[in-house]
Design a protein around this motif. Structure first.
Motif: not given
Ligand SMILES: NC(=O)c1ccc[n+]([C@@H]2O[C@H](COP(=O)([O-])OP(=O)(O)OC[C@H]3O[C@@H](n4cnc5c(N)ncnc54)[C@H](OP(=O)(O)O)[C@@H]3O)[C@@H](O)[C@H]2O)c1
Length: 321
Positions: A143-144, A166-172, A195-196, A291-292
């Motif tokens: 994502a970074y 998702g993992g990448v989506a939440t990071a973005l 949640a987003a 986010a865990i």
């Protein structure tokens, strides 16, 4: 040692290929270090490995996992960088045509210990827990790089993230809001969209929804299910950055839209060791943390895999040792 591993590829039932049990210790090699894993996170890559995607059939059984945080042989707390370049490679390791990720050629991180080239660890700051640090090397690093290295966006620009949980989506979503972008996201359920918003997204939409205005950039990891919407969402001259295709890699190309509107399609994969250092510095500076969704002991890894396989995610799933 205890490990979560793929026994043999199973394209239709990836969970049937998953085993949690004993595997041999990593072999010592010159120039490599063995990390005692304290936490390893789950990525969609692990489901693809169980299906036999991106890995030769001769590589099984294979310990899963691209990401880990732990303690190296010298007693340093470290984050593992998963991109393994060929020996002697110089420059951006993501551009090495023979690069591999842990769990593709070399055994992965979901184990008590993992061996990596000595250059593939970076210091873990004390302010990040092992669980948080274990989320960084794949989803957050990807994502970074998509956002800060590849997209060309400026703070204040509007970005759309396809996917909310998702993992990448939440990071973005989290990185984008922390850096001052206007962040929109699509999510497949009301709970995921809420949640987003909780992660800082400024607006959320159902997949495929008509947006109030066109955006400067779209961030794609979903593929066939969202690609046409991604192109339709872009302003003339806009950019789509893509790093994955969870629902399939062959959507209709919509080439006329790409050239008439002068869109840019930019591929992105993982990130360099320097990108990983930049990400860690960003988290230290901003106080932002991954986010865990769920933290489980490695022995219960199957529950985490089943959750991701069902699409029931809300951030990262982490296995601890
Ligand atoms: N190139 C690279 O270096 C790189 C690095 C990391 C990841 N990836 C790829 O990026 C993708 C995402 O990885 P991840 O670990 O973030 O996966 P994940 O945690 O399982 O997230 C899946 C995401 O896909 C979204 N999605 C939307 N429609 C979907 C559908 N019909 N079926 C399944 N998912 C759908 C989900 O949206 P909702 O929130 O609405 O459920 C969710 O945000 C994977 O394909 C992975 O291989 C590539």
């Amino acid at each position: 040692m205890l490990a979560a591993y793929a026994t043999a590829p199973d394209p239709s039932d990836p969970l049937a290929a998953l085993e949690v049990g004993e595997r041999p210790e990593p072999e010592a090699r010159e120039g490599w270090t063995t990390v005692a894993v304290r936490a390893a996170s789950l990525n969609h890559h692990d489901l693809f490995t169980l299906r036999g995607v991106g890995i030769g059939a001769d590589r099984f059984p294979m310990i899963l996992g691209c990401d880990a945080a732990g303690v190296d042989e010298a007693g340093n707390e470290v984050v593992v960088h998963s991109v393994i370049a060929t020996p002697g490679w110089r420059g951006d390791e993501t551009l090495d045509p023979k690069r591999t990720l842990l769990s593709e050629l070399h055994q992965g991180t979901m184990a008590e210990r993992v061996a990596v080239p000595a250059g593939n660890v970076v210091p873990k700051p004390a302010g990040l827990s092992f669980t948080e640090a274990a989320c960084l090397s794949t989803a957050w690093l990807t994502a970074y790089r998509m956002l800060f290295v590849k997209s060309g966006l400026k703070p204040g620009d509007t970005m759309l993230v396809q996917g909310a949980s998702g993992g990448v989506a939440t990071a973005l979503i989290a990185l984008g809001t922390a850096a001052g972008y206007r962040v929109w996201a699509t999510g497949r359920s009301e709970a995921k969209r809420q949640a987003a918003l909780g992660l800082g997204a400024h607006a959320v939409y159902e997949p495929g929804a008509r947006l109030p205005e066109r955006v400067d950039a779209v961030f794609e990891t979903v593929g066939e299910a969202t690609w046409q919407h991604s192109l339709r969402a872009l302003r003339p001259g806009g950019t789509v950055v893509i790093s994955g295709a969870t629902t399939g890699p062959n959507p209709p190309a919509d080439l006329a839209r790409v050239f008439f509107l002068q869109l840019s399609v930019i591929g992105s994969t993982m990130g360099t060791r320097e990108d990983l250092r930049g990400l860690i510095s960003f988290l230290e500076t901003t106080g932002l943390r991954p986010a865990i969704d769920l933290e489980l002991p490695l022995a219960k890894a199957r529950d985490g895999f089943a959750k991701m396989h069902a699409g029931d995610t809300a951030g990262k799933i982490v296995f601890t040792l």
